[in-house]
Design a protein around this motif. Structure first.
Motif, mmCIF file in Angstrom:
data_model
loop_
_atom_site.group_PDB
_atom_site.id
_atom_site.type_symbol
_atom_site.label_atom_id
_atom_site.label_comp_id
_atom_site.label_asym_id
_atom_site.label_seq_id
_atom_site.Cartn_x
_atom_site.Cartn_y
_atom_site.Cartn_z
ATOM 1 N N THR A 29 38.357 4.057 2.231
ATOM 2 C CA THR A 29 37.479 3.429 3.221
ATOM 3 C C THR A 29 37.201 4.392 4.370
ATOM 4 O O THR A 29 36.057 4.549 4.797
ATOM 5 C CB THR A 29 38.108 2.132 3.748
ATOM 6 N N SER A 30 38.246 5.063 4.850
ATOM 7 C CA SER A 30 38.057 6.029 5.936
ATOM 8 C C SER A 30 37.203 7.206 5.489
ATOM 9 O O SER A 30 36.346 7.685 6.237
ATOM 10 C CB SER A 30 39.412 6.534 6.429
ATOM 11 N N ALA A 31 37.419 7.668 4.267
ATOM 12 C CA ALA A 31 36.650 8.806 3.760
ATOM 13 C C ALA A 31 35.168 8.462 3.619
ATOM 14 O O ALA A 31 34.296 9.278 3.956
ATOM 15 C CB ALA A 31 37.218 9.267 2.425
ATOM 16 N N ALA A 39 29.520 8.788 5.696
ATOM 17 C CA ALA A 39 28.349 8.091 6.240
ATOM 18 C C ALA A 39 28.019 8.592 7.645
ATOM 19 O O ALA A 39 26.842 8.811 7.970
ATOM 20 C CB ALA A 39 28.595 6.579 6.251
ATOM 21 N N GLN A 40 29.026 8.789 8.469
ATOM 22 C CA GLN A 40 28.786 9.267 9.833
ATOM 23 C C GLN A 40 28.297 10.713 9.837
ATOM 24 O O GLN A 40 27.517 11.100 10.713
ATOM 25 C CB GLN A 40 30.040 9.109 10.698
ATOM 26 N N GLN A 41 28.730 11.497 8.864
ATOM 27 C CA GLN A 41 28.234 12.871 8.760
ATOM 28 C C GLN A 41 26.738 12.878 8.456
ATOM 29 O O GLN A 41 25.974 13.626 9.058
ATOM 30 C CB GLN A 41 28.993 13.642 7.676
ATOM 31 N N LEU A 42 26.305 12.008 7.536
ATOM 32 C CA LEU A 42 24.878 11.907 7.232
ATOM 33 C C LEU A 42 24.103 11.412 8.446
ATOM 34 O O LEU A 42 23.009 11.912 8.749
ATOM 35 C CB LEU A 42 24.631 10.990 6.037
ATOM 36 N N ARG A 43 24.670 10.458 9.159
ATOM 37 C CA ARG A 43 24.024 9.950 10.375
ATOM 38 C C ARG A 43 23.855 11.070 11.396
ATOM 39 O O ARG A 43 22.798 11.205 12.024
ATOM 40 C CB ARG A 43 24.858 8.811 10.954
ATOM 41 N N THR A 44 24.879 11.903 11.547
ATOM 42 C CA THR A 44 24.810 13.042 12.466
ATOM 43 C C THR A 44 23.735 14.025 12.025
ATOM 44 O O THR A 44 22.988 14.558 12.853
ATOM 45 C CB THR A 44 26.182 13.741 12.547
ATOM 46 N N ASP A 45 23.627 14.265 10.722
ATOM 47 C CA ASP A 45 22.587 15.155 10.206
ATOM 48 C C ASP A 45 21.195 14.619 10.514
ATOM 49 O O ASP A 45 20.292 15.380 10.886
ATOM 50 C CB ASP A 45 22.754 15.353 8.701
ATOM 51 N N MET A 64 24.377 10.290 18.833
ATOM 52 C CA MET A 64 25.219 11.399 18.375
ATOM 53 C C MET A 64 26.662 11.213 18.863
ATOM 54 O O MET A 64 27.610 11.413 18.104
ATOM 55 C CB MET A 64 24.667 12.735 18.876
ATOM 56 N N ILE A 65 26.813 10.800 20.104
ATOM 57 C CA ILE A 65 28.156 10.534 20.635
ATOM 58 C C ILE A 65 28.808 9.399 19.869
ATOM 59 O O ILE A 65 29.985 9.475 19.500
ATOM 60 C CB ILE A 65 28.088 10.235 22.155
ATOM 61 N N ASP A 66 28.040 8.338 19.589
ATOM 62 C CA ASP A 66 28.560 7.195 18.834
ATOM 63 C C ASP A 66 28.990 7.620 17.426
ATOM 64 O O ASP A 66 30.062 7.237 16.957
ATOM 65 C CB ASP A 66 27.497 6.098 18.765
ATOM 66 N N ALA A 67 28.171 8.418 16.759
ATOM 67 C CA ALA A 67 28.500 8.876 15.406
ATOM 68 C C ALA A 67 29.741 9.774 15.425
ATOM 69 O O ALA A 67 30.605 9.678 14.543
ATOM 70 C CB ALA A 67 27.315 9.617 14.796
ATOM 71 N N THR A 68 29.842 10.617 16.424
ATOM 72 C CA THR A 68 31.006 11.506 16.542
ATOM 73 C C THR A 68 32.278 10.697 16.769
ATOM 74 O O THR A 68 33.315 10.960 16.137
ATOM 75 C CB THR A 68 30.800 12.503 17.699
ATOM 76 N N ARG A 69 32.213 9.707 17.643
ATOM 77 C CA ARG A 69 33.387 8.861 17.912
ATOM 78 C C ARG A 69 33.776 8.054 16.672
ATOM 79 O O ARG A 69 34.959 7.881 16.370
ATOM 80 C CB ARG A 69 33.114 7.909 19.073
ATOM 81 N N SER A 70 32.798 7.561 15.933
ATOM 82 C CA SER A 70 33.080 6.819 14.701
ATOM 83 C C SER A 70 33.729 7.725 13.666
ATOM 84 O O SER A 70 34.657 7.320 12.964
ATOM 85 C CB SER A 70 31.798 6.216 14.133
ATOM 86 N N GLU A 89 35.521 10.403 14.335
ATOM 87 C CA GLU A 89 36.879 10.658 14.816
ATOM 88 C C GLU A 89 37.802 9.467 14.554
ATOM 89 O O GLU A 89 38.971 9.645 14.211
ATOM 90 C CB GLU A 89 36.862 10.977 16.310
ATOM 91 N N ALA A 90 37.290 8.249 14.716
ATOM 92 C CA ALA A 90 38.096 7.055 14.441
ATOM 93 C C ALA A 90 38.476 6.983 12.967
ATOM 94 O O ALA A 90 39.611 6.629 12.626
ATOM 95 C CB ALA A 90 37.336 5.792 14.851
#
Length: 145
Positions: free
Chosen positions: A9-11, A16-22, A116-122, A124-125
């Motif tokens: 689940t974490s992976a 997903a967050q990496q794609l969002r950041t892209d 971008m900050i939200d995606a980065t924090r997600s 990291e979580a």
């Protein structure tokens, strides 16, 4: 949820967050693109998330037992059709219309940086949750010694 399930689940959340950041990076790179390959102004792109489901026996059993969640996936990359394009008066611009207005993308730098900050924090979580699951698994293995 098993240890491997929580790690999966974490992976999937990290992916997903990496794609969002892209996508956010792509939006920021095209903030002034007035003409794409189709001759239209660039439209902001957003990731649409969906619960990742599997129809295997284990997944059906887990749902029947009340445990859910196999992670997240990006179901599609959509163009933002709700936000208005920016119209700027610049009659000297090669993409200006008959009235002298240029249509710029619907990308707002402040919104994109906030996302971008939200995606980065997600991300990291999810890394923190993954590492916690990994540490619990290692401690469990040490108990068996």
């Amino acid at each position: 949820m098993s240890f491997m399930g929580s790690m999966t689940t974490s992976a999937t959340g990290m992916t997903a967050q990496q794609l969002r950041t892209d996508l956010i990076s792509q939006n920021l790179a095209n903030v002034n693109t007035t003409r794409d390959e189709n001759g239209e102004p660039y439209r902001r792109k957003i990731a649409v998330f969906k619960e990742k489901t599997n129809n295997g026996f284990g997944s059906v059993l887990n749902r029947a037992l009340g445990t859910s969640g196999e992670g997240v996936k990006v179901s599609m990359v959509a163009e933002d059709m709700e936000t208005d394009m920016k119209m700027v008066y610049d009659p000297s611009h090669p993409d200006a219309d008959a009235n002298g207005y240029v249509t710029y993308p619907n990308v707002d730098t402040v919104t994109e940086m906030t996302n971008m900050i939200d995606a980065t924090r997600s991300y990291e979580a999810n890394v923190t949750a993954f590492n916690a699951s990994k540490q619990m698994l290692l401690k469990t293995l040490e108990i068996g010694k």
